[in-house]
Write a protein that holds these residues in place. Structure first.
Motif, PDB file in Angstrom:
ATOM      1  N   TYR A   1       0.785  -1.235  -0.051  1.00  0.00           N
ATOM      2  CA  TYR A   1       0.028   0.073   0.102  1.00  0.00           C
ATOM      3  C   TYR A   1       1.000   1.293   0.262  1.00  0.00           C
ATOM      4  CZ  TYR A   1      -3.643   3.355   1.102  1.00  0.00           C
ATOM      5  OH  TYR A   1      -4.254   4.323   1.252  1.00  0.00           O
ATOM      6  N   SER A   2       1.851   1.259   0.861  1.00  0.00           N
ATOM      7  CA  SER A   2       2.523   2.592   1.101  1.00  0.00           C
ATOM      8  C   SER A   2       4.053   2.618   0.871  1.00  0.00           C
ATOM      9  CB  SER A   2       2.234   3.221   2.499  1.00  0.00           C
ATOM     10  OG  SER A   2       2.908   2.339   3.421  1.00  0.00           O
ATOM     11  N   GLY A   3       4.473   1.320   0.634  1.00  0.00           N
ATOM     12  CA  GLY A   3       5.906   1.354   0.319  1.00  0.00           C
ATOM     13  C   GLY A   3       6.383   1.834  -1.058  1.00  0.00           C
ATOM     14  N   ARG A   4       7.759   1.597  -1.339  1.00  0.00           N
ATOM     15  CA  ARG A   4       8.345   1.824  -2.608  1.00  0.00           C
ATOM     16  C   ARG A   4       7.545   1.299  -3.615  1.00  0.00           C
ATOM     17  NH1 ARG A   4      13.448   0.591  -5.454  1.00  0.00           N
ATOM     18  NH2 ARG A   4      13.848   2.426  -6.978  1.00  0.00           N
ATOM     19  N   ASN A   5       7.054   2.076  -4.777  1.00  0.00           N
ATOM     20  CA  ASN A   5       6.166   1.580  -5.890  1.00  0.00           C
ATOM     21  C   ASN A   5       4.872   1.011  -5.409  1.00  0.00           C
ATOM     22  OD1 ASN A   5       8.205   2.234  -7.770  1.00  0.00           O
ATOM     23  ND2 ASN A   5       9.137   0.252  -7.495  1.00  0.00           N
ATOM     24  N   GLY A   6       4.215   1.612  -4.297  1.00  0.00           N
ATOM     25  CA  GLY A   6       3.147   1.145  -3.701  1.00  0.00           C
ATOM     26  C   GLY A   6       2.131   1.826  -4.387  1.00  0.00           C
ATOM     27  N   ILE A   7       0.692   1.249  -3.822  1.00  0.00           N
ATOM     28  CA  ILE A   7      -0.532   2.136  -4.336  1.00  0.00           C
ATOM     29  C   ILE A   7      -0.612   3.373  -4.330  1.00  0.00           C
ATOM     30  CG2 ILE A   7      -3.149   2.042  -4.162  1.00  0.00           C
ATOM     31  CD1 ILE A   7      -2.675  -0.820  -3.186  1.00  0.00           C
ATOM     32  N   LEU A   8      -0.147   3.991  -3.012  1.00  0.00           N
ATOM     33  CA  LEU A   8       0.144   5.538  -2.885  1.00  0.00           C
ATOM     34  C   LEU A   8       1.050   6.302  -3.983  1.00  0.00           C
ATOM     35  CD1 LEU A   8      -0.028   6.014   1.024  1.00  0.00           C
ATOM     36  CD2 LEU A   8      -1.868   6.110  -0.604  1.00  0.00           C
ATOM     37  N   GLN A   9       2.115   5.540  -4.127  1.00  0.00           N
ATOM     38  CA  GLN A   9       3.069   6.523  -5.003  1.00  0.00           C
ATOM     39  C   GLN A   9       2.428   6.167  -6.532  1.00  0.00           C
ATOM     40  OE1 GLN A   9       6.928   4.628  -5.105  1.00  0.00           O
ATOM     41  NE2 GLN A   9       7.742   6.464  -5.931  1.00  0.00           N
ATOM     42  N   TYR A  10       1.879   5.248  -6.762  1.00  0.00           N
ATOM     43  CA  TYR A  10       1.341   5.117  -8.207  1.00  0.00           C
ATOM     44  C   TYR A  10      -0.032   6.171  -8.231  1.00  0.00           C
ATOM     45  CZ  TYR A  10      -1.569   3.056 -11.808  1.00  0.00           C
ATOM     46  OH  TYR A  10      -2.760   3.017 -12.896  1.00  0.00           O
ATOM     47  N   ARG A  11      -0.853   6.296  -7.497  1.00  0.00           N
ATOM     48  CA  ARG A  11      -1.968   7.267  -7.385  1.00  0.00           C
ATOM     49  C   ARG A  11      -1.180   8.729  -7.577  1.00  0.00           C
ATOM     50  NH1 ARG A  11      -5.990   4.969  -2.946  1.00  0.00           N
ATOM     51  NH2 ARG A  11      -6.814   3.016  -4.390  1.00  0.00           N
ATOM     52  N   GLU A  12      -0.096   8.981  -6.902  1.00  0.00           N
ATOM     53  CA  GLU A  12       0.520  10.492  -6.959  1.00  0.00           C
ATOM     54  C   GLU A  12       1.021  10.482  -8.342  1.00  0.00           C
ATOM     55  OE1 GLU A  12       4.186  12.359  -4.936  1.00  0.00           O
ATOM     56  OE2 GLU A  12       2.928  10.982  -3.699  1.00  0.00           O
ATOM     57  N   THR A  13       1.664   9.492  -8.759  1.00  0.00           N
ATOM     58  CA  THR A  13       2.288   9.645  -9.887  1.00  0.00           C
ATOM     59  C   THR A  13       1.291   9.834 -11.262  1.00  0.00           C
ATOM     60  OG1 THR A  13       4.208   8.237  -9.289  1.00  0.00           O
ATOM     61  CG2 THR A  13       3.983   8.419 -11.609  1.00  0.00           C
ATOM     62  N   GLU A  14       0.205   9.201 -10.993  1.00  0.00           N
ATOM     63  CA  GLU A  14      -1.012   9.091 -12.113  1.00  0.00           C
ATOM     64  C   GLU A  14      -1.539  10.408 -12.201  1.00  0.00           C
ATOM     65  OE1 GLU A  14      -4.390   6.277 -13.420  1.00  0.00           O
ATOM     66  OE2 GLU A  14      -4.261   6.718 -11.387  1.00  0.00           O
ATOM     67  N   GLN A  15      -1.512  11.152 -11.007  1.00  0.00           N
ATOM     68  CA  GLN A  15      -2.009  12.598 -10.898  1.00  0.00           C
ATOM     69  C   GLN A  15      -1.056  13.603 -11.624  1.00  0.00           C
ATOM     70  OE1 GLN A  15      -2.908  13.329  -6.781  1.00  0.00           O
ATOM     71  NE2 GLN A  15      -4.880  12.336  -6.970  1.00  0.00           N
ATOM     72  N   LYS A  16       0.158  13.299 -11.342  1.00  0.00           N
ATOM     73  CA  LYS A  16       1.118  14.153 -11.771  1.00  0.00           C
ATOM     74  C   LYS A  16       1.108  14.157 -13.271  1.00  0.00           C
ATOM     75  CE  LYS A  16       4.437  14.401  -7.869  1.00  0.00           C
ATOM     76  NZ  LYS A  16       5.715  14.090  -7.255  1.00  0.00           N
ATOM     77  N   LEU A  17       1.212  12.764 -13.849  1.00  0.00           N
ATOM     78  CA  LEU A  17       1.187  12.697 -15.101  1.00  0.00           C
ATOM     79  C   LEU A  17      -0.179  13.516 -16.076  1.00  0.00           C
ATOM     80  CD1 LEU A  17       2.173  11.115 -17.606  1.00  0.00           C
ATOM     81  CD2 LEU A  17       0.561   9.246 -17.207  1.00  0.00           C
ATOM     82  N   LYS A  18      -1.443  13.288 -15.204  1.00  0.00           N
ATOM     83  CA  LYS A  18      -2.391  13.853 -15.883  1.00  0.00           C
ATOM     84  C   LYS A  18      -2.282  15.547 -15.834  1.00  0.00           C
ATOM     85  CE  LYS A  18      -5.964  10.832 -14.403  1.00  0.00           C
ATOM     86  NZ  LYS A  18      -7.259  10.326 -13.584  1.00  0.00           N
ATOM     87  N   ALA A  19      -1.640  16.189 -14.743  1.00  0.00           N
ATOM     88  CA  ALA A  19      -1.471  17.427 -14.813  1.00  0.00           C
ATOM     89  C   ALA A  19      -0.326  17.822 -15.902  1.00  0.00           C
ATOM     90  CB  ALA A  19      -0.774  17.836 -13.427  1.00  0.00           C
ATOM     91  N   ALA A  20       0.605  17.036 -16.335  1.00  0.00           N
ATOM     92  CA  ALA A  20       1.778  17.561 -17.107  1.00  0.00           C
ATOM     93  C   ALA A  20       1.069  17.210 -18.458  1.00  0.00           C
ATOM     94  CB  ALA A  20       2.912  16.499 -16.842  1.00  0.00           C
ATOM     95  N   SER A  21       0.233  16.169 -18.595  1.00  0.00           N
ATOM     96  CA  SER A  21      -0.474  15.922 -20.178  1.00  0.00           C
ATOM     97  C   SER A  21      -1.285  17.463 -20.335  1.00  0.00           C
ATOM     98  CB  SER A  21      -1.278  14.638 -19.984  1.00  0.00           C
ATOM     99  OG  SER A  21      -0.360  13.677 -20.046  1.00  0.00           O
ATOM    100  N   SER A  22      -2.136  17.759 -19.410  1.00  0.00           N
ATOM    101  CA  SER A  22      -2.833  18.969 -19.895  1.00  0.00           C
ATOM    102  C   SER A  22      -2.069  20.097 -19.896  1.00  0.00           C
ATOM    103  CB  SER A  22      -4.141  18.981 -18.646  1.00  0.00           C
ATOM    104  OG  SER A  22      -3.260  19.666 -17.493  1.00  0.00           O
ATOM    105  N   HIS A  23      -1.031  20.324 -19.232  1.00  0.00           N
ATOM    106  CA  HIS A  23      -0.013  21.382 -19.449  1.00  0.00           C
ATOM    107  C   HIS A  23       0.753  21.398 -20.927  1.00  0.00           C
ATOM    108  CE1 HIS A  23       2.333  24.635 -18.754  1.00  0.00           C
ATOM    109  NE2 HIS A  23       3.571  23.980 -18.691  1.00  0.00           N
ATOM    110  N   THR A  24       1.033  20.033 -21.145  1.00  0.00           N
ATOM    111  CA  THR A  24       1.566  19.918 -22.601  1.00  0.00           C
ATOM    112  C   THR A  24       0.706  20.278 -23.644  1.00  0.00           C
ATOM    113  OG1 THR A  24       2.918  17.996 -21.792  1.00  0.00           O
ATOM    114  CG2 THR A  24       2.985  18.157 -24.065  1.00  0.00           C
TER     115      THR A  24
END
Length: 98
Positions: free
Chosen positions: A20-43
């Motif tokens: 859930y919260s470790g390296r490459n866990g679910i929390l990190q996955y969700r955070e990275t997914e949100q950053k990707l969406k923001a970067a995609s819309s900015h691009t």
């Protein structure tokens, strides 16, 4: 046997926590997914802006007509011996009843 069950339960708890919260866990996955969406819309916004600028550059390279149009619309320039008229359209008002 109880010790084995406790150790097994502890291992399962640690593995669950890591998932859930470790390296490459679910929390990190969700955070990275949100950053990707923001970067995609900015691009996307930047690509639209770049396309508009490329279109304007292309128009400017085509000739003086576009330069003259931009000068007239954005700077309000008028040629020599030319009279500027501003046309103001009438608003449609209901006519009074007779």
């Amino acid at each position: 046997m109880k010790i084995f069950a406790v150790i097994l339960l502890a291992i399962i708890a640690v593995l669950g926590w890591q998932t859930y919260s470790g390296r490459n866990g679910i929390l990190q996955y969700r955070e990275t997914e949100q950053k990707l969406k923001a970067a995609s819309s900015h691009t996307e916004r930047l690509q639209r802006r770049n396309q508009a600028l490329e279109d304007e550059i292309s128009d400017l390279k085509q000739g003086n007509r576009v330069v003259e149009e931009l000068a007239r619309s954005e700077l309000g320039m008028v040629k020599q011996d030319e009279t500027f008229y501003r046309v103001i359209e009438k608003e449609d008002k209901p006519s009074p009843s007779k």
